[in-house]
Every structure is written in C-alpha cells, then in structure tokens.
Design an enzyme around this catalytic site. Structure first.
Site, PDB file in Angstrom:
ATOM      1  N   ASP A   1      -2.136   5.973  -2.907  1.00 38.85           N
ATOM      2  CA  ASP A   1      -1.565   4.805  -2.235  1.00 38.85           C
ATOM      3  C   ASP A   1      -0.839   3.998  -3.322  1.00 38.85           C
ATOM      4  O   ASP A   1      -1.331   3.902  -4.458  1.00 38.85           O
ATOM      5  CB  ASP A   1      -2.670   3.921  -1.630  1.00 38.85           C
ATOM      6  CG  ASP A   1      -3.192   4.451  -0.295  1.00 38.85           C
ATOM      7  OD1 ASP A   1      -2.832   5.575   0.102  1.00 38.85           O
ATOM      8  OD2 ASP A   1      -3.985   3.727   0.352  1.00 38.85           O
TER       9      ASP A   1
ATOM     10  N   ASP B   1       0.825  -1.212   0.000  1.00 41.64           N
ATOM     11  CA  ASP B   1       0.000   0.000   0.000  1.00 41.64           C
ATOM     12  C   ASP B   1       0.859   1.261   0.000  1.00 41.64           C
ATOM     13  O   ASP B   1       0.424   2.315  -0.456  1.00 41.64           O
ATOM     14  CB  ASP B   1      -0.890   0.036   1.253  1.00 41.64           C
ATOM     15  CG  ASP B   1      -1.900  -1.096   1.277  1.00 41.64           C
ATOM     16  OD1 ASP B   1      -1.935  -1.886   0.315  1.00 41.64           O
ATOM     17  OD2 ASP B   1      -2.650  -1.202   2.270  1.00 41.64           O
TER      18      ASP B   1
ATOM     19  N   CYS C   1      -0.933  -7.756  -1.384  1.00 41.05           N
ATOM     20  CA  CYS C   1      -0.879  -6.586  -0.495  1.00 41.05           C
ATOM     21  C   CYS C   1       0.222  -6.733   0.558  1.00 41.05           C
ATOM     22  O   CYS C   1       0.847  -5.744   0.942  1.00 41.05           O
ATOM     23  CB  CYS C   1      -2.196  -6.426   0.251  1.00 41.05           C
ATOM     24  SG  CYS C   1      -3.623  -6.136  -0.778  1.00 41.05           S
TER      25      CYS C   1
ATOM     26  N   ASP D   1      -5.329  -4.268  -6.713  1.00 47.87           N
ATOM     27  CA  ASP D   1      -4.911  -5.669  -6.768  1.00 47.87           C
ATOM     28  C   ASP D   1      -5.946  -6.689  -6.290  1.00 47.87           C
ATOM     29  O   ASP D   1      -5.602  -7.860  -6.061  1.00 47.87           O
ATOM     30  CB  ASP D   1      -3.552  -5.871  -6.074  1.00 47.87           C
ATOM     31  CG  ASP D   1      -3.467  -5.242  -4.704  1.00 47.87           C
ATOM     32  OD1 ASP D   1      -4.466  -4.680  -4.249  1.00 47.87           O
ATOM     33  OD2 ASP D   1      -2.382  -5.320  -4.091  1.00 47.87           O
TER      34      ASP D   1
ATOM     35  N   HIS E   1      -7.257   0.342  -4.062  1.00 45.72           N
ATOM     36  CA  HIS E   1      -6.181  -0.575  -4.434  1.00 45.72           C
ATOM     37  C   HIS E   1      -6.632  -1.481  -5.583  1.00 45.72           C
ATOM     38  O   HIS E   1      -7.698  -2.089  -5.523  1.00 45.72           O
ATOM     39  CB  HIS E   1      -5.679  -1.383  -3.236  1.00 45.72           C
ATOM     40  CG  HIS E   1      -5.285  -0.480  -2.095  1.00 45.72           C
ATOM     41  ND1 HIS E   1      -5.151  -0.921  -0.808  1.00 45.72           N
ATOM     42  CD2 HIS E   1      -4.989   0.857  -2.070  1.00 45.72           C
ATOM     43  CE1 HIS E   1      -4.804   0.107  -0.029  1.00 45.72           C
ATOM     44  NE2 HIS E   1      -4.711   1.199  -0.778  1.00 45.72           N
TER      45      HIS E   1
HETATM   46  N1  ABU Z   1      -6.384  -3.707  -0.079  1.00 39.75           N
HETATM   47  C1  ABU Z   1      -7.103  -4.260  -1.166  1.00 39.75           C
HETATM   48  C2  ABU Z   1      -8.618  -4.220  -0.960  1.00 39.75           C
HETATM   49  C3  ABU Z   1      -9.369  -4.238  -2.228  1.00 39.75           C
HETATM   50  C4  ABU Z   1     -10.789  -4.696  -2.083  1.00 39.75           C
HETATM   51  O1  ABU Z   1     -11.373  -4.594  -0.999  1.00 39.75           O
HETATM   52  O2  ABU Z   1     -11.371  -5.207  -3.049  1.00 39.75           O
END
Ligand code: ABU
Length: 397
Positions: A197, A111, A356, A250, A248
């Site tokens: 981030d 992050d 992550c 990913d 995010h």
């Molecule tokens: N830190 C990734 C969270 C992404 C999501 O909640 O889909």
C-alpha cells in the site's frame, strides 16, 4: 492543470516542503469494508457482525462535511485542491482468482497513490476490496500525465489476491504468539507476490523509508527498491516491532521537517534502523498520548488511537492537526510551528486522518539529500528532473 517551465505538474520529494496542490479524499459512495483474508474488520467493543454494503447516507454526509472543511482550509491558504471522481463502491469485484461483495471508498488517497519526485506510483494494494481503488484517481492522473511530459506514471504489478497470497491463520494468533513473532515481520500477506500500500512509504528527499507490515511485504519493498534506486533514490525497509498489527507508516513515524520526525512512543523503530536518523543529526520527537481512548474511537473505525498524529504538513513550519488533539497541537506550537486545526473525527471511521485523506501532488523543492552520512547516493536519473533533464542511458537496472 497548469504547469510552469520551472516546476513540473507533479513534484513532491518529501512530506514537508510548501504544499501547492493536493488531492483531498471523498466519502461519496463509501461502503463498509468487507471481511476478506487480508482484513477482519470488527465493531469496536462488540461481538456484533461487521455491517456490509453501502454506509448510511448520514454517516457519509458527516465525513464529507469534514473533508470539505479540510479542502476549504487548504484553498484559503492558496493551495489547489482536487477531488477524486465518483465511483460505485457498492459493486462487487470478481476476478478469475477472487470475489468480494463490495469495494470500500476514496477517503484515503494516500493508501493508493504516491508522488515520488516527478513520478506517480499506483500501489498494488493488499486487500481485495481495494483492488480497483485507483479508478477514482485516474482522471486526475491522466490530466497530470497529459499536461506535462516530465511526469512519469507507474502502475505497480497487480498481485492475484488469490487465497495463496494470504495467511488466514494470522488473524487467530493469540497476542503471546504475535509477541513471540514480532521480529519475524510475518503478517496476513505471504511473501510470494509483490504487495504494498502506498501509505507504508514516507519520503525524505532522496531517501524513501518503507514499513514492512500487514499491507506491505518484502517483495513489495524489493519492487520499490528496484524501481526507485535507478532513479536516484535510496530505499530503506523499516520496522516497528512492538506494533503487532502494522498497517501504514503515517501513525507511527511522521517526518515534519528536515531533521525532525514525530514518533509513536508505543512503536519505537528497530534499533539498527534508528541509527540512520541519529547519525545524520535528525531529532525523533515522541507524540503525546492521543486525546481519545481506544473505547472512544468510532465503532466502525479499524485504525488505532494514533490517528492523532496523522497530520498534514503544509510547510516545514505549518501543520494541520485534528481540532481536538490539543496535547499534540501544544507540542508542535511549542516547537515554533504554526498549527492549523480542523474537525476530522467523523473521517476516522474510514481508517485515516489528515495525512491519509490527502495525496500531495505538488510541493516546492527538489531532490535534496538529508542523509549525507549514508553515502552511496545513486545518480539522479530515470525520472526527468525539475529541469526536464532526461534519464541517463542505462539508468534502469
Ligand atoms: N491508516 C493508518 C492506520 C494506522 C494505525 O491504525 O495506527
């Protein structure tokens, strides 16, 4: 930290080349994320107030055991594993512009920290409790930077995180309002300061995609563009309009190999943005439904069920998945991949899974162009390349 003449101490140009060195996060000293204008954590399936302060020792121990397990697996594959330094997350943060009662954790280095080619970028971050989250990684950063003059280290401009940086009413918008506004890309951060981030970025060789989200705004993407394009990258903003709480990239769009992206079936990429991939011969493969339903996710986890697809690639043909995500494992094995597994569900509470919770420092490979049809590739410069070639004069814009 050893370096060879060939490969710089920091070298990662994409998400999939063979992994040689990585940082695995740590749950030591983790606290509950505080309520703040950029974050309204909720206890899943309950109206109870979200807890505050340090997490109980046994919760930390369970997550730490899984993080240690990942570290051991990576080491068994010959990969060098580093861990963050200890940090007192229970201390409040007070700046002239804001105060917050405690910090968060070092479970998710992804992050905060990004390796782009031979450079390390420390993100601005978007939440107050994460303002100082770079600190546990600084001893490592100094080590890489001291050990090899080819390593460039950039700290992105810190935003004030004052009240003007946030749009608090965002949290009150009903779902219909969010749906109506889904193409506007306006979330809980305003557009007045540079905010991002690192986990909103994904590396595809000379091309970097950056998601506009609750944690990355348009000035944040503009800053990355102005920083990276003179260094030979193309930076592309991307959007996933059906994700009403994007944070995010990913768990949404996960490149696995040259020409192959794992995608989230509930969050298709904006139509015009898909073209960059299809016109360059890339295949977008939908991830299967996660094994856990929403109500089965850990009660303090603020992430979606799509942590299922937050995998870590050790090479274009080897990937690490969460142990119980069998449908995804079968999909990837069916595509000819070697699939390694580790238990990681206790880490979910800390907002991430395998991608992550890691920060890749060194992979094989170099600055390839996987999107030749795009054209207009800037000259590679600024960052000294794998051969230590210095930047051409005038590379900065
Ligand atoms: N830190 C990734 C969270 C992404 C999501 O909640 O889909």
């Amino acid at each position: 930290m050893t370096t060879s003449d060939e490969t710089p101490a920091v070298n990662a140009w994409n998400e999939w080349d063979p992994l040689r060195e990585v940082v695995v996060g740590s749950a030591a000293g983790a606290c509950y994320e505080p309520v703040e204008p950029g974050n309204r954590p909720r206890v899943r399936g309950s109206d109870r107030p979200f807890p505050t302060g340090p997490k109980p020792r046994e919760r930390i121990a369970r997550a730490e055991e899984e993080l240690d397990g990942l570290a051991a697996l990576l080491e068994s594959r010959g990969i060098v594993v580093r861990r963050p330094a200890e940090h007192d997350f229970s201390r409040p943060v007070s700046t002239p512009r804001f105060e917050v009662a405690n910090q968060y954790c070092a479970v998710c280095p992804r992050d905060v920290m990004a390796t782009v080619g031979n450079g390390i970028i420390e993100a601005t971050m978007s939440r107050r409790a994460r303002f100082f989250e770079y600190e546990p990684y600084r001893p490592l950063v100094y080590g890489y930077w001291e050990s090899d003059p080819r390593v460039e280290w950039t700290v992105a401009p810190k935003p004030t995180m004052g009240p003007e940086m946030y749009r608090e009413e965002f949290w009150e918008w009903p779902l219909e309002e969010r749906y109506r506004r889904m193409h506007e890309s306006e979330f809980c951060v305003t557009q007045d300061q540079v905010v991002f981030d690192a986990a909103d970025m994904s590396r595809l060789g000379r091309d970097i995609i950056v998601q506009e989200s609750m944690t990355t705004n348009r000035p944040g993407i503009r800053w990355l563009k102005r920083h990276l394009e003179p260094r030979g990258f193309r930076v592309h903003p991307v959007h996933f309009p059906l994700d009403h709480f994007p944070s995010h990239i990913d768990c949404t769009f996960v490149p696995l190999a040259p020409g192959l992206v794992l995608t989230n079936p509930e969050r298709p990429i904006r139509d015009g943005e898909r073209r960059m991939f299809t016109e360059n011969g890339w295949k977008l493969v939908e991830a299967p439904q996660p094994v856990l339903a929403d109500e089965q996710m850990p009660e303090y986890c603020q992430s979606s069920i799509w942590l299922s697809m937050n995998v870590l690639s050790l090479s274009p043909t080897t990937v690490v998945c969460e142990e119980r995500e069998r449908p995804l494992q079968e999909l990837l094995s069916g595509m000819g991949m070697e699939v390694l597994t580790v238990p990681f569900r206790n880490v979910f509470e800390y907002g991430g899974s395998l991608h992550c919770a890691t920060w890749d420092i060194r992979r094989d490979g170099g600055p390839e162009d996987y999107f030749p049809e795009l054209g207009g590739l800037p000259e590679l410069g600024g960052l000294p390349g794998p051969g230590g070639v210095p930047a051409p004069a005038g590379a900065g814009r």
